[in-house]
Design a protein around this motif. Structure first.
Motif, mmCIF file in Angstrom:
data_model
loop_
_atom_site.group_PDB
_atom_site.id
_atom_site.type_symbol
_atom_site.label_atom_id
_atom_site.label_comp_id
_atom_site.label_asym_id
_atom_site.label_seq_id
_atom_site.Cartn_x
_atom_site.Cartn_y
_atom_site.Cartn_z
ATOM 1 N N SER A 1 7.050 25.400 -19.517
ATOM 2 C CA SER A 1 6.443 25.354 -20.839
ATOM 3 C C SER A 1 5.370 24.271 -20.918
ATOM 4 C CB SER A 1 7.509 25.120 -21.910
ATOM 5 O OG SER A 1 8.191 23.904 -21.674
ATOM 6 N N PHE A 2 4.329 24.572 -21.673
ATOM 7 C CA PHE A 2 3.253 23.609 -21.887
ATOM 8 C C PHE A 2 3.738 22.456 -22.768
ATOM 9 C CE2 PHE A 2 -0.807 26.449 -21.433
ATOM 10 C CZ PHE A 2 -0.399 26.780 -20.154
ATOM 11 N N ILE A 3 3.214 21.276 -22.500
ATOM 12 C CA ILE A 3 3.420 20.133 -23.379
ATOM 13 C C ILE A 3 2.074 19.778 -23.986
ATOM 14 C CG2 ILE A 3 4.239 17.752 -23.542
ATOM 15 C CD1 ILE A 3 5.565 18.163 -20.774
ATOM 16 N N PHE A 4 1.985 19.765 -25.304
ATOM 17 C CA PHE A 4 0.805 19.211 -25.951
ATOM 18 C C PHE A 4 1.264 18.296 -27.066
ATOM 19 C CE2 PHE A 4 -2.826 18.954 -28.819
ATOM 20 C CZ PHE A 4 -3.801 18.569 -27.916
ATOM 21 N N ASN A 5 1.367 17.017 -26.738
ATOM 22 C CA ASN A 5 1.815 16.002 -27.688
ATOM 23 C C ASN A 5 1.108 14.699 -27.343
ATOM 24 O OD1 ASN A 5 3.226 14.690 -29.714
ATOM 25 N ND2 ASN A 5 4.986 14.245 -28.386
ATOM 26 N N PRO A 6 -0.221 14.660 -27.541
ATOM 27 C CA PRO A 6 -0.991 13.507 -27.086
ATOM 28 C C PRO A 6 -0.668 12.224 -27.841
ATOM 29 C CG PRO A 6 -2.362 14.985 -28.386
ATOM 30 C CD PRO A 6 -1.070 15.683 -28.168
ATOM 31 N N GLY A 7 -0.408 11.159 -27.079
ATOM 32 C CA GLY A 7 -0.260 9.836 -27.658
ATOM 33 C C GLY A 7 -1.608 9.130 -27.681
ATOM 34 N N MET A 8 -1.607 7.867 -28.073
ATOM 35 C CA MET A 8 -2.852 7.118 -28.180
ATOM 36 C C MET A 8 -3.564 7.024 -26.839
ATOM 37 S SD MET A 8 -5.138 5.663 -29.915
ATOM 38 C CE MET A 8 -4.344 5.608 -31.512
ATOM 39 N N HIS A 9 -2.825 6.811 -25.745
ATOM 40 C CA HIS A 9 -3.449 6.732 -24.423
ATOM 41 C C HIS A 9 -4.105 8.059 -24.066
ATOM 42 C CE1 HIS A 9 -3.596 6.943 -19.984
ATOM 43 N NE2 HIS A 9 -3.929 5.671 -20.087
ATOM 44 N N ASP A 10 -3.442 9.170 -24.404
ATOM 45 C CA ASP A 10 -4.000 10.488 -24.108
ATOM 46 C C ASP A 10 -5.269 10.743 -24.911
ATOM 47 O OD1 ASP A 10 -1.883 11.301 -22.352
ATOM 48 O OD2 ASP A 10 -0.636 11.644 -24.118
ATOM 49 N N VAL A 11 -5.286 10.302 -26.163
ATOM 50 C CA VAL A 11 -6.475 10.477 -26.982
ATOM 51 C C VAL A 11 -7.633 9.667 -26.397
ATOM 52 C CG1 VAL A 11 -7.489 10.053 -29.260
ATOM 53 C CG2 VAL A 11 -5.177 11.001 -29.077
ATOM 54 N N MET A 12 -7.338 8.452 -25.943
ATOM 55 C CA MET A 12 -8.388 7.603 -25.395
ATOM 56 C C MET A 12 -8.892 8.126 -24.047
ATOM 57 S SD MET A 12 -8.994 5.093 -27.444
ATOM 58 C CE MET A 12 -8.259 4.351 -28.905
ATOM 59 N N GLN A 13 -7.977 8.358 -23.131
ATOM 60 C CA GLN A 13 -8.338 8.662 -21.752
ATOM 61 C C GLN A 13 -8.459 10.153 -21.474
ATOM 62 O OE1 GLN A 13 -9.162 6.240 -19.704
ATOM 63 N NE2 GLN A 13 -8.535 4.581 -21.065
ATOM 64 N N GLY A 14 -8.012 10.988 -22.417
ATOM 65 C CA GLY A 14 -8.015 12.419 -22.191
ATOM 66 C C GLY A 14 -6.625 12.912 -21.838
ATOM 67 N N TYR A 15 -6.317 14.112 -22.277
ATOM 68 C CA TYR A 15 -4.990 14.687 -22.052
ATOM 69 C C TYR A 15 -4.985 15.378 -20.692
ATOM 70 C CZ TYR A 15 -0.476 16.512 -23.586
ATOM 71 O OH TYR A 15 0.874 16.783 -23.710
ATOM 72 N N ILE A 16 -4.586 14.652 -19.669
ATOM 73 C CA ILE A 16 -4.677 15.120 -18.284
ATOM 74 C C ILE A 16 -3.375 15.813 -17.886
ATOM 75 C CG2 ILE A 16 -5.224 14.461 -15.918
ATOM 76 C CD1 ILE A 16 -7.422 13.873 -17.994
ATOM 77 N N GLY A 17 -3.487 16.941 -17.203
ATOM 78 C CA GLY A 17 -2.320 17.719 -16.839
ATOM 79 C C GLY A 17 -1.745 17.365 -15.472
ATOM 80 N N ASN A 18 -0.620 17.992 -15.152
ATOM 81 C CA ASN A 18 0.018 17.836 -13.845
ATOM 82 C C ASN A 18 -0.022 19.123 -13.024
ATOM 83 O OD1 ASN A 18 1.885 19.437 -15.149
ATOM 84 N ND2 ASN A 18 3.485 17.881 -15.244
ATOM 85 N N THR A 19 -0.685 20.145 -13.563
ATOM 86 C CA THR A 19 -0.806 21.443 -12.895
ATOM 87 C C THR A 19 -2.217 21.965 -13.124
ATOM 88 O OG1 THR A 19 1.534 21.933 -13.302
ATOM 89 C CG2 THR A 19 0.103 23.792 -12.752
ATOM 90 N N LEU A 20 -2.780 22.551 -12.089
ATOM 91 C CA LEU A 20 -4.125 23.115 -12.204
ATOM 92 C C LEU A 20 -4.040 24.630 -12.278
ATOM 93 C CD1 LEU A 20 -6.990 21.733 -12.173
ATOM 94 C CD2 LEU A 20 -7.263 22.800 -9.946
ATOM 95 N N LEU A 21 -4.715 25.202 -13.250
ATOM 96 C CA LEU A 21 -4.769 26.653 -13.426
ATOM 97 C C LEU A 21 -6.181 27.156 -13.180
ATOM 98 C CD1 LEU A 21 -2.727 27.063 -16.758
ATOM 99 C CD2 LEU A 21 -1.849 27.024 -14.411
#
Length: 455
Positions: A183-203
């Motif tokens: 399942s996808f996770i989309f729950n960006p915290g402050m670090h994710d907003v600043m640095q970008g929401y980077i994934g662990n899988t490439l599609l």
């Protein structure tokens, strides 16, 4: 369809479904004709880890490739079957403001939107995606995106690969943060907003660990960085060179031989690459400040197909400019931590027009990402709606050859200053400019310009 219904039932029942890796690369369906429909709908995506609830156009994830020729009527009905509002922006298209699909053209839940205009721009690879205020990142992340091919008499005359899905291959590259159950996770915290929401899988085209098996030959790869905010370096595992023939808004004046490309979110490139029979190679994607992934495994058979020389010259993209531009504007990308993301000291408001541009004028826009003062030193991007532009200079120097054609999106590292040449014609109305790191955009790094008639 039956497989999708079964998977959806299993998902709702709490089951985890395992899908083998190494499946053939999915090719998005091709949609063309005088009247088209795009249905925004819920779906499920199957991955080796399991399945995830997603969104898609006319399917479970992503959408069909829309193909038009210059002069065609753009008659697309967009049907929103979700229980929430969204929009659909035609990224890179020259079009009337009311058809742009930005945050002003909301498609309410359960409603239909019918943009209409005539396609009038050079051949290019564009794309479409949502653009709802504060929700762009989530909607794109869950799967709402697709490609647009524009053709014209010039592109059709070229002796280059052009058979969709056969030797003209679309590659929508995205990274996603995926749990062990798929399942996808989309729950960006402050670090994710600043640095970008980077994934662990490439599609790639919605598949992980995808494989492309083709005869030897010359292939045209149309590459889109469809991520929320990742910066990609694209290369082949054996370091083989390829020829860059086009970028965001169309063909380069001169092709350029390269071994790697850097793409920010929303950027596109078209490349030509040769494969011999009976060989294997991987497309590698390195994510800035993150991991490297095998995006696609390519295996050729013992057969040979279409080979062609790589053209050295194409048609230049002209923006006429007198000794002096009609106007010059400056746009400063500002990251101020908890204070938000700003352009020229302002966060986005739909109630405010930030710039007014006179129709039938040519301007220079100076876009800067400062590396001094109170700003956080983060990379940004800059995208302009409605128009393609030419890069006049980067940090005071002429652009490199592979950036010397029509663009609509640029990448700015801290300290970068770009001069852009833009021509405003045909349409009046309100359009957007913004950072295309979607978490930055949703946090206010966006503004509005209005194209107006002379007073």
């Amino acid at each position: 369809m039956m497989i999708t219904l079964v998977l959806r039932a299993l998902l709702l029942a709490g089951f985890t479904v395992s899908v083998p890796a190494g499946l053939p690369l999915p090719i998005p369906p091709l949609l063309e004709g005088k009247s088209l429909e795009l249905t925004i709908q819920e779906g499920v995506l199957t991955l080796p880890e399991g399945i995830s609830e997603t969104l898609g156009f006319n399917g479970d994830y992503l959408g069909p490739t829309l193909r038009f020729s210059r002069g065609d009527k753009f008659n697309v009905d967009v049907i929103n079957t979700l229980d929430e509002d969204t929009t659909v922006h035609w990224h890179g298209m020259h079009l009337p403001a009311e058809a742009d699909g930005g945050p002003r053209q909301i498609i309410n839940a359960g409603s239909r939107w019918q943009p209409r205009f005539t396609v009038d721009q050079q051949a290019a690879t564009l794309w479409y995606h949502p653009h709802l205020m504060g929700k762009t990142a989530e909607h794109v992340y869950r799967g709402l995106a697709g490609l647009i091919y524009i053709e014209d008499s010039y592109s059709k005359s070229l002796d280059i690969p052009s058979e969709y899905g056969v030797n003209d291959i679309p590659l929508v590259i995205q990274d996603r943060r995926i749990r062990r159950d798929g399942s996808f996770i989309f729950n960006p915290g402050m670090h994710d907003v600043m640095q970008g929401y980077i994934g662990n899988t490439l599609l790639v085209n919605g598949a992980s660990d995808a494989e492309l098996k083709v005869p030897g030959g010359t292939y045209r790869l149309r590459v889109l960085n469809g991520s929320n905010s990742s910066i990609y370096r694209i290369r082949f595992s054996d370091g083989r060179p390829f020829t860059v023939i086009a970028l965001d808004g169309g063909f380069l004046p001169d092709s350029h031989r390269m071994e790697q490309l850097i793409l920010t979110s929303g950027e596109r490139y078209e490349i030509l690459v040769d494969f011999k029979p009976d060989e294997e190679v991987e497309v590698i994607t390195d994510i800035y400040n993150s991991e490297s992934y095998t995006a696609l495994k390519i295996e050729t058979t013992s057969e040979e197909a279409f080979y062609t020389d790589h053209p050295e010259q194409f048609r230049p993209y002209e923006i006429s400019m007198a000794d002096r531009p009609d106007g010059t504007r400056r746009f400063v990308m500002e990251s101020r931590g908890m204070s938000g993301f700003m352009i020229n000291g302002k966060t986005m408001s739909l109630r405010r027009i930030d710039e007014r541009v006179q129709i039938d004028t040519t301007e220079v826009w100076v876009v800067e990402n400062p590396a001094t003062g109170m700003m956080m030193r983060l990379p940004h991007s800059f995208h302009v709606h409605d128009v393609q532009f030419l890069i006049r200079s980067i940090n005071g120097e002429p652009p490199p050859p592979w950036l010397s054609g029509p663009k609509d999106t640029i990448l700015l590292f801290p300290g970068d200053v770009y001069e852009l040449i833009l021509r405003f014609e045909d349409y009046e109305g309100i359009y957007m400019y913004h950072c295309h790191f979607l978490e930055h955009e949703d946090s206010g790094m966006m503004g509005q310009f209005e194209v107006v008639s002379p007073r």
